[in-house]
Motif scaffolding. Sequence first.
Motif, PDB file in Angstrom:
ATOM      1  N   GLY A 116       0.818  -1.205   0.000  1.00 15.84           N
ATOM      2  CA  GLY A 116       0.000   0.000   0.000  1.00 15.84           C
ATOM      3  C   GLY A 116       0.851   1.254   0.000  1.00 15.84           C
ATOM      4  O   GLY A 116       0.569   2.214  -0.729  1.00 15.84           O
ATOM      5  N   TYR A 117       1.909   1.263   0.815  1.00 17.37           N
ATOM      6  CA  TYR A 117       2.817   2.412   0.880  1.00 17.37           C
ATOM      7  C   TYR A 117       3.544   2.616  -0.447  1.00 17.37           C
ATOM      8  O   TYR A 117       3.728   3.758  -0.904  1.00 17.37           O
ATOM      9  N   LYS A 118       3.912   1.507  -1.084  1.00 15.21           N
ATOM     10  CA  LYS A 118       4.613   1.583  -2.375  1.00 15.21           C
ATOM     11  C   LYS A 118       3.733   2.263  -3.419  1.00 15.21           C
ATOM     12  O   LYS A 118       4.199   3.091  -4.205  1.00 15.21           O
ATOM     13  N   LYS A 119       2.435   1.900  -3.423  1.00 16.49           N
ATOM     14  CA  LYS A 119       1.508   2.521  -4.372  1.00 16.49           C
ATOM     15  C   LYS A 119       1.285   3.989  -4.022  1.00 16.49           C
ATOM     16  O   LYS A 119       1.214   4.842  -4.909  1.00 16.49           O
ATOM     17  N   ALA A 120       1.160   4.279  -2.715  1.00 16.65           N
ATOM     18  CA  ALA A 120       0.911   5.654  -2.274  1.00 16.65           C
ATOM     19  C   ALA A 120       2.081   6.580  -2.605  1.00 16.65           C
ATOM     20  O   ALA A 120       1.890   7.767  -2.884  1.00 16.65           O
ATOM     21  N   SER A 121       3.290   6.046  -2.570  1.00 14.31           N
ATOM     22  CA  SER A 121       4.478   6.864  -2.797  1.00 14.31           C
ATOM     23  C   SER A 121       4.835   6.984  -4.284  1.00 14.31           C
ATOM     24  O   SER A 121       5.710   7.766  -4.645  1.00 14.31           O
ATOM     25  N   TYR A 122       4.128   6.197  -5.130  1.00 12.66           N
ATOM     26  CA  TYR A 122       4.404   6.264  -6.576  1.00 12.66           C
ATOM     27  C   TYR A 122       3.589   7.392  -7.178  1.00 12.66           C
ATOM     28  O   TYR A 122       2.367   7.323  -7.264  1.00 12.66           O
ATOM     29  N   LYS A 123       4.247   8.465  -7.585  1.00 14.36           N
ATOM     30  CA  LYS A 123       3.562   9.681  -8.016  1.00 14.36           C
ATOM     31  C   LYS A 123       3.393   9.776  -9.529  1.00 14.36           C
ATOM     32  O   LYS A 123       2.652  10.637 -10.015  1.00 14.36           O
ATOM     33  N   GLU A 124       4.057   8.929 -10.281  1.00 14.24           N
ATOM     34  CA  GLU A 124       3.963   8.985 -11.736  1.00 14.24           C
ATOM     35  C   GLU A 124       2.706   8.263 -12.222  1.00 14.24           C
ATOM     36  O   GLU A 124       2.242   7.316 -11.583  1.00 14.24           O
ATOM     37  N   PRO A 125       2.127   8.681 -13.350  1.00 13.71           N
ATOM     38  CA  PRO A 125       0.949   7.989 -13.874  1.00 13.71           C
ATOM     39  C   PRO A 125       1.285   6.573 -14.336  1.00 13.71           C
ATOM     40  O   PRO A 125       2.378   6.322 -14.850  1.00 13.71           O
ATOM     41  N   ILE A 126       0.347   5.658 -14.141  1.00 15.63           N
ATOM     42  CA  ILE A 126       0.535   4.286 -14.617  1.00 15.63           C
ATOM     43  C   ILE A 126       0.245   4.212 -16.108  1.00 15.63           C
ATOM     44  O   ILE A 126       0.922   3.507 -16.861  1.00 15.63           O
ATOM     45  N   ILE A 127      -0.749   4.970 -16.547  1.00 19.09           N
ATOM     46  CA  ILE A 127      -1.126   5.027 -17.961  1.00 19.09           C
ATOM     47  C   ILE A 127      -1.375   6.481 -18.332  1.00 19.09           C
ATOM     48  O   ILE A 127      -1.990   7.226 -17.575  1.00 19.09           O
ATOM     49  N   THR A 128      -0.880   6.879 -19.488  1.00 11.75           N
ATOM     50  CA  THR A 128      -1.172   8.193 -20.045  1.00 11.75           C
ATOM     51  C   THR A 128      -1.713   7.996 -21.457  1.00 11.75           C
ATOM     52  O   THR A 128      -1.104   7.288 -22.265  1.00 11.75           O
ATOM     53  N   ILE A 129      -2.852   8.630 -21.749  1.00 14.61           N
ATOM     54  CA  ILE A 129      -3.478   8.472 -23.069  1.00 14.61           C
ATOM     55  C   ILE A 129      -3.800   9.842 -23.648  1.00 14.61           C
ATOM     56  O   ILE A 129      -4.300  10.725 -22.949  1.00 14.61           O
ATOM     57  N   ASN A 130      -3.507  10.012 -24.934  1.00 15.16           N
ATOM     58  CA  ASN A 130      -3.923  11.214 -25.653  1.00 15.16           C
ATOM     59  C   ASN A 130      -4.117  10.871 -27.126  1.00 15.16           C
ATOM     60  O   ASN A 130      -4.131   9.679 -27.488  1.00 15.16           O
ATOM     61  N   ASP A 131      -4.258  11.897 -27.980  1.00 15.93           N
ATOM     62  CA  ASP A 131      -4.522  11.627 -29.387  1.00 15.93           C
ATOM     63  C   ASP A 131      -3.275  11.181 -30.156  1.00 15.93           C
ATOM     64  O   ASP A 131      -3.344  10.919 -31.357  1.00 15.93           O
ATOM     65  N   LYS A 132      -2.137  11.108 -29.455  1.00 11.00           N
ATOM     66  CA  LYS A 132      -0.913  10.604 -30.089  1.00 11.00           C
ATOM     67  C   LYS A 132      -0.722   9.112 -29.846  1.00 11.00           C
ATOM     68  O   LYS A 132      -0.179   8.392 -30.684  1.00 11.00           O
ATOM     69  N   GLY A 133      -1.155   8.638 -28.659  1.00 13.93           N
ATOM     70  CA  GLY A 133      -0.980   7.226 -28.359  1.00 13.93           C
ATOM     71  C   GLY A 133      -1.154   6.922 -26.882  1.00 13.93           C
ATOM     72  O   GLY A 133      -1.743   7.699 -26.134  1.00 13.93           O
ATOM     73  N   ILE A 134      -0.607   5.788 -26.467  1.00 14.89           N
ATOM     74  CA  ILE A 134      -0.708   5.327 -25.085  1.00 14.89           C
ATOM     75  C   ILE A 134       0.695   5.160 -24.513  1.00 14.89           C
ATOM     76  O   ILE A 134       1.576   4.582 -25.151  1.00 14.89           O
TER      77      ILE A 134
END
Length: 280
Positions: A191-209
């Motif tokens: 739980g702490y590992k997930k809470a401390s991870y600040k970067e997005p797991i997935i990023t999506i836009n009109d260019k790609g994933i």
Amino acid sequence: MNKDISVNNAIKRGQLMVNLPVFIVLFGFPSLSWYLSYQNIIPEWGILVASGCGFLFSWLIWSYMITKWRIWAFENVRNVHELKKRAVEAKLIWSDNHIFEKTEIRTKNEKIKLKKIQEKFALEDVYKEDYSVPPITKIYYSKFDYSIQLIIAIVVIYLGSYINFNGNIEVKNLVLGTIIILIGVYSGFLGYKKASYKEPIITINDKGISSRNIGFKNWSEIKNEEVITEGSGKSEKTYLFYWYDNNEYEQIDIDELNISHRKLENLLRTYRIRFNKKTM
């Protein structure tokens, strides 16, 4: 043919038309028989008989009603591929060639209609761009999920400590308490590992994933992107799945992320539409 009926409305009607009566009969028969047995109106073995009858009659209701719904829904909904996928997920119908699919009750006329409906599957589903979707979407670990995980971990550690140090200290209590504490510590660490991870797991836009595992992939490199659900009950898992670079694939568990199944599907469609518009 009325093409204005949405997939959501068709699924809702199916749940009322098929699943609701099935549920009522399946659980109503044993519940009523239990009450009658409690009142000494029928013998106890009547509960077992009623449960069997409830299962049989509920299956007959499903077998009869699902054909009625299937014909109505697939005749009136444009996006039949999405409808079929959603109907399987909603436990309305079984997947193709499943043995239970063969138990559907169909008249000769209904079989003709269903055969005609199959022609619609030669057409691709049509979607419109959702203008409310922002230019870019970043998806993170769910704060609610990892907060609950941390709370549970604290409770488990406290329980293990209580077993260890409350009253007489015995070897079996020490072993049990230590095991419980270790489980709590491990859960808390995750739980702490997930809470401390600040970067997005997935990023999506009109260019790609872009994913944490494989980085960025342009829409031109991606194909067959979809949100899939596997298993059932407590073992059910939902994934973002897509192929890239022709023979590689990415599969991301989204159950612990701050996005829903339907919202992610809408994002995938909208950003794919925007990419296609740019490349036309």
